[in-house]
Design an enzyme around this catalytic site. Sequence first.
Site, PDB file in Angstrom:
ATOM      1  N   HIS A  17       0.846  -1.203   0.000  1.00 27.47           N
ATOM      2  CA  HIS A  17       0.000   0.000   0.000  1.00 27.47           C
ATOM      3  C   HIS A  17       0.885   1.258   0.000  1.00 27.47           C
ATOM      4  CE1 HIS A  17      -2.706  -2.970   2.199  1.00 27.47           C
ATOM      5  NE2 HIS A  17      -3.503  -2.575   1.221  1.00 27.47           N
ATOM      6  N   SER A  23      -2.667  -8.042   3.103  1.00 32.01           N
ATOM      7  CA  SER A  23      -3.184  -7.943   4.471  1.00 32.01           C
ATOM      8  C   SER A  23      -3.548  -9.327   4.987  1.00 32.01           C
ATOM      9  CB  SER A  23      -4.408  -7.030   4.505  1.00 32.01           C
ATOM     10  OG  SER A  23      -4.109  -5.784   3.905  1.00 32.01           O
ATOM     11  N   GLN A  59      -8.844  -7.094 -10.680  1.00 28.22           N
ATOM     12  CA  GLN A  59      -9.505  -5.881 -10.169  1.00 28.22           C
ATOM     13  C   GLN A  59      -9.132  -4.657 -11.011  1.00 28.22           C
ATOM     14  OE1 GLN A  59     -10.138  -4.837  -5.839  1.00 28.22           O
ATOM     15  NE2 GLN A  59      -8.235  -3.748  -6.207  1.00 28.22           N
TER      16      GLN A  59
HETATM   17  P1  AMP Z   1      -6.569  -3.820  -0.321  1.00 23.70           P
HETATM   18  O1  AMP Z   1      -6.377  -3.003   0.927  1.00 23.70           O
HETATM   19  O2  AMP Z   1      -6.094  -5.228  -0.190  1.00 23.70           O
HETATM   20  O3  AMP Z   1      -7.945  -3.671  -0.907  1.00 23.70           O
HETATM   21  O4  AMP Z   1      -5.595  -3.178  -1.387  1.00 23.70           O
HETATM   22  C1  AMP Z   1      -5.636  -1.819  -1.705  1.00 23.70           C
HETATM   23  C2  AMP Z   1      -4.767  -1.572  -2.895  1.00 23.70           C
HETATM   24  O5  AMP Z   1      -3.422  -1.961  -2.591  1.00 23.70           O
HETATM   25  C3  AMP Z   1      -5.193  -2.403  -4.115  1.00 23.70           C
HETATM   26  O6  AMP Z   1      -5.067  -1.599  -5.286  1.00 23.70           O
HETATM   27  C4  AMP Z   1      -4.206  -3.521  -4.104  1.00 23.70           C
HETATM   28  O7  AMP Z   1      -3.974  -4.093  -5.373  1.00 23.70           O
HETATM   29  C5  AMP Z   1      -2.954  -2.825  -3.602  1.00 23.70           C
HETATM   30  N1  AMP Z   1      -2.003  -3.788  -3.066  1.00 23.70           N
HETATM   31  C6  AMP Z   1      -2.251  -4.773  -2.170  1.00 23.70           C
HETATM   32  N2  AMP Z   1      -1.145  -5.518  -1.973  1.00 23.70           N
HETATM   33  C7  AMP Z   1      -0.180  -4.999  -2.768  1.00 23.70           C
HETATM   34  C8  AMP Z   1       1.189  -5.330  -3.026  1.00 23.70           C
HETATM   35  N3  AMP Z   1       1.788  -6.357  -2.425  1.00 23.70           N
HETATM   36  N4  AMP Z   1       1.874  -4.570  -3.909  1.00 23.70           N
HETATM   37  C9  AMP Z   1       1.275  -3.522  -4.544  1.00 23.70           C
HETATM   38  N5  AMP Z   1       0.002  -3.163  -4.340  1.00 23.70           N
HETATM   39  C10 AMP Z   1      -0.724  -3.887  -3.467  1.00 23.70           C
END
Ligand code: AMP
Length: 288
Positions: free
Chosen positions: A45, A194, A161
């Site tokens: 993030h 997460s 997504q």
């Molecule tokens: P989430 O909180 O899991 O809904 O993720 C929020 C954003 O962070 C989304 O656009 C995810 O694709 C991105 N994200 C989650 N994990 C990673 C990662 N390891 N590397 C880059 N972006 C991430």
Amino acid sequence: MNTPSSPAPLVVAEPRLMRDTILAARRAGRRVGFVPTMGALHAGHASLVERAAVECDDVVVSIFVNPKQFGPREDLARYPRTLPADVALLGASGARWVFVPEAATAYPAGHATSVVVAAPAADFEGAIRPGHFAGVATVVCWLFNVVPADAAYFGAKDWQQTVVVRRMVADLAIPIAIEVCPTVREPDGLAMSSRNAYLSPDERRRAVALHEGLESAARHWQAGDDVALVEEAIRAALRAHDVPVDYARVVDPQSLVPPRPGAAAVALVAGRVGTTRLLDNLLLPPRP
Ligand code: AMP
């Protein structure tokens, strides 16, 4: 641009205040970048926030565990919630505002509208998690209205997504640029997520199967192997670590249908490590 020494971000819960704040910044000529998240923030993030801070004057991050994108038997209740640590990380990454709406403001009494993206949401996560992408598209559409930023930053980690969000933004003419940032990984290659917090020590070791499978797939792809063999390489790595496969497919990165000869592709994998579903993917460059 905010710097790592920036003051703590301002936490905003009220949608109207959030929208007025963003519109005022843009009227003042500032470029605003937006990073939608569900919190429990990690370095993946942070990388989105840092990229937005480089490309924009102000960065706003939303933290909202969106109930509509979880199925009835999924992990909504136990999804990690770590707001104080999240706000600290966002200050260090350069965010100016953190938007933390209540579920009742996103879904007021009588809420009756859903955004359904058809083809790119049908397979993979969409097939395994019915209603998931309608939940995602509905909340992202709402967020783009409440946070009318210049650009929104998403992680390549959730490849499908990004395809679904791009489709929705194009089809509904939502005036926001979609930027996709590389997946941030742990030292052993596991994509940060997460949900990695759910893994026991043994599961954490086996979770590397997804990345190993994708690396093996990339080698088979470069060697010119058939798509079926490339996909089998991913499944073999998951088998070797006792990780049941939800899907292991090589598809066109934009349409998610079988790749065209000579064009780039993306390998998509999802598996179950214990009770935790993990996703990963890798772009495969064009080959002769
Ligand atoms: P989430 O909180 O899991 O809904 O993720 C929020 C954003 O962070 C989304 O656009 C995810 O694709 C991105 N994200 C989650 N994990 C990673 C990662 N390891 N590397 C880059 N972006 C991430």
